[in-house]
Design an enzyme around this catalytic site. Sequence first.
Site, mmCIF file in Angstrom:
data_model
loop_
_atom_site.group_PDB
_atom_site.id
_atom_site.type_symbol
_atom_site.label_atom_id
_atom_site.label_comp_id
_atom_site.label_asym_id
_atom_site.label_seq_id
_atom_site.Cartn_x
_atom_site.Cartn_y
_atom_site.Cartn_z
ATOM 1 N N ARG A 1 16.453 -29.355 -1.054
ATOM 2 C CA ARG A 1 15.764 -28.981 0.187
ATOM 3 C C ARG A 1 14.417 -29.699 0.179
ATOM 4 O O ARG A 1 13.595 -29.489 -0.718
ATOM 5 C CB ARG A 1 15.543 -27.469 0.285
ATOM 6 C CG ARG A 1 14.653 -27.140 1.497
ATOM 7 C CD ARG A 1 14.682 -25.685 1.902
ATOM 8 N NE ARG A 1 13.861 -24.826 1.089
ATOM 9 C CZ ARG A 1 13.526 -23.579 1.435
ATOM 10 N NH1 ARG A 1 13.962 -23.077 2.583
ATOM 11 N NH2 ARG A 1 12.800 -22.834 0.640
ATOM 12 N N ASP B 1 12.099 -16.602 7.290
ATOM 13 C CA ASP B 1 11.336 -17.197 8.392
ATOM 14 C C ASP B 1 11.893 -16.764 9.738
ATOM 15 O O ASP B 1 11.130 -16.535 10.681
ATOM 16 C CB ASP B 1 11.348 -18.732 8.279
ATOM 17 C CG ASP B 1 10.286 -19.215 7.316
ATOM 18 O OD1 ASP B 1 9.150 -18.729 7.391
ATOM 19 O OD2 ASP B 1 10.590 -20.078 6.476
ATOM 20 N N HIS C 1 9.582 -24.718 -1.031
ATOM 21 C CA HIS C 1 8.789 -23.624 -1.611
ATOM 22 C C HIS C 1 8.940 -23.561 -3.125
ATOM 23 O O HIS C 1 8.128 -22.939 -3.802
ATOM 24 C CB HIS C 1 9.195 -22.289 -0.996
ATOM 25 C CG HIS C 1 8.910 -22.210 0.470
ATOM 26 N ND1 HIS C 1 7.649 -22.339 0.986
ATOM 27 C CD2 HIS C 1 9.728 -22.056 1.546
ATOM 28 C CE1 HIS C 1 7.696 -22.248 2.312
ATOM 29 N NE2 HIS C 1 8.954 -22.086 2.669
ATOM 30 N N GLU D 1 15.633 -21.463 11.601
ATOM 31 C CA GLU D 1 14.852 -20.350 11.075
ATOM 32 C C GLU D 1 13.664 -19.984 11.971
ATOM 33 O O GLU D 1 12.680 -19.419 11.486
ATOM 34 C CB GLU D 1 14.400 -20.621 9.628
ATOM 35 C CG GLU D 1 13.776 -21.981 9.373
ATOM 36 C CD GLU D 1 13.431 -22.216 7.900
ATOM 37 O OE1 GLU D 1 13.521 -21.302 7.079
ATOM 38 O OE2 GLU D 1 13.046 -23.368 7.586
HETATM 39 C C1 3PY Z 1 13.961 -18.460 4.580
HETATM 40 O O1 3PY Z 1 14.559 -17.388 4.378
HETATM 41 O O2 3PY Z 1 13.082 -18.616 5.424
HETATM 42 C C2 3PY Z 1 14.334 -19.628 3.782
HETATM 43 O O3 3PY Z 1 13.803 -20.682 3.982
HETATM 44 C C3 3PY Z 1 15.371 -19.468 2.721
HETATM 45 O O4 3PY Z 1 14.862 -18.779 1.690
HETATM 46 MG MG MG Z 2 12.275 -20.685 5.420
#
Ligand code: 3PY
Ligand code: MG
Length: 264
Positions: free
Chosen positions: A69, A174, A44, A148
């Site tokens: 990442r 997420d 992101h 996530e």
């Molecule tokens: C999330 O919180 O979904 C992440 O990927 C970390 O920011």
């Molecule tokens: Mg995320």
Amino acid sequence: MGACAAKLRSGKPSYAAWSTIANPVVVEAIAQHGFDVIVLDGQHGHHTRESMFQCIAAAALYDIPTLPRIGVGNFADASQLCDAGACGIIAPMINTVEDARTFASFIKFPPQGERSWGPNRAITLSGLDRDSYFKAANGFTLSIAMIETREALTIAEDILSVPGIDGFLIGPSDLSISLLDGARIDTVHPDVDAALTHVLAIARRLGKIAATFAPNAARAAELAARGYDIVTAGTDQSYLSLGIAAELGGAKQMAAQPGAKSGY
Ligand code: 3PY
Ligand code: MG
């Protein structure tokens, strides 16, 4: 690099900076403030492979390891970033055991995985010769799988049991979207909090690294106290905002006190 993995496995909390601004000058500024590791966000954040190559080197100047990442499923980038000297890779949305196996295979050399040979810069940064690097790399090049989604949470133990997966990072945003069926983002919802406790316990049992994202200092301190090995503390954008607010607020406050001296 070996030192980075040892530190992240030491049982003491490591504080991670989160870099989204794809510029080595910004990473150098961050590196001067005592973070243990810097995440370079290519999912992101604005990082590209090129900017990550530059920022891995910029952080190395300050002896700070980096954890890029990658984008979802960009596993080939994972190998190349390890070749460039990253301490390990964070892979988002690891939702199946198959995802975890594929991810690990790009991080670990045979016989454990299928990482292709070519760690040109990693060898230089590691201070090892070719053969010593080859022998040791699977032990210190870290694969951190992001948990996530509800799907991943349900099989967290299976994901973390995949040989070659070194740890997890919970993405609380997420995860909250998934657990709340898309109703909203609530990173401190009790279900997210229970997931943070549940997956940490699995990691402790399996001897894996536990990491998560915290948007600010207070949450980072809380999660470190709960036993997380790696916690982020804000992002470069929040560091900028806090600095700007302090400078501008300070200037306005000083201006309201006629006669105050700056000492500059
Ligand atoms: C999330 O919180 O979904 C992440 O990927 C970390 O920011
Ligand atoms: Mg995320």
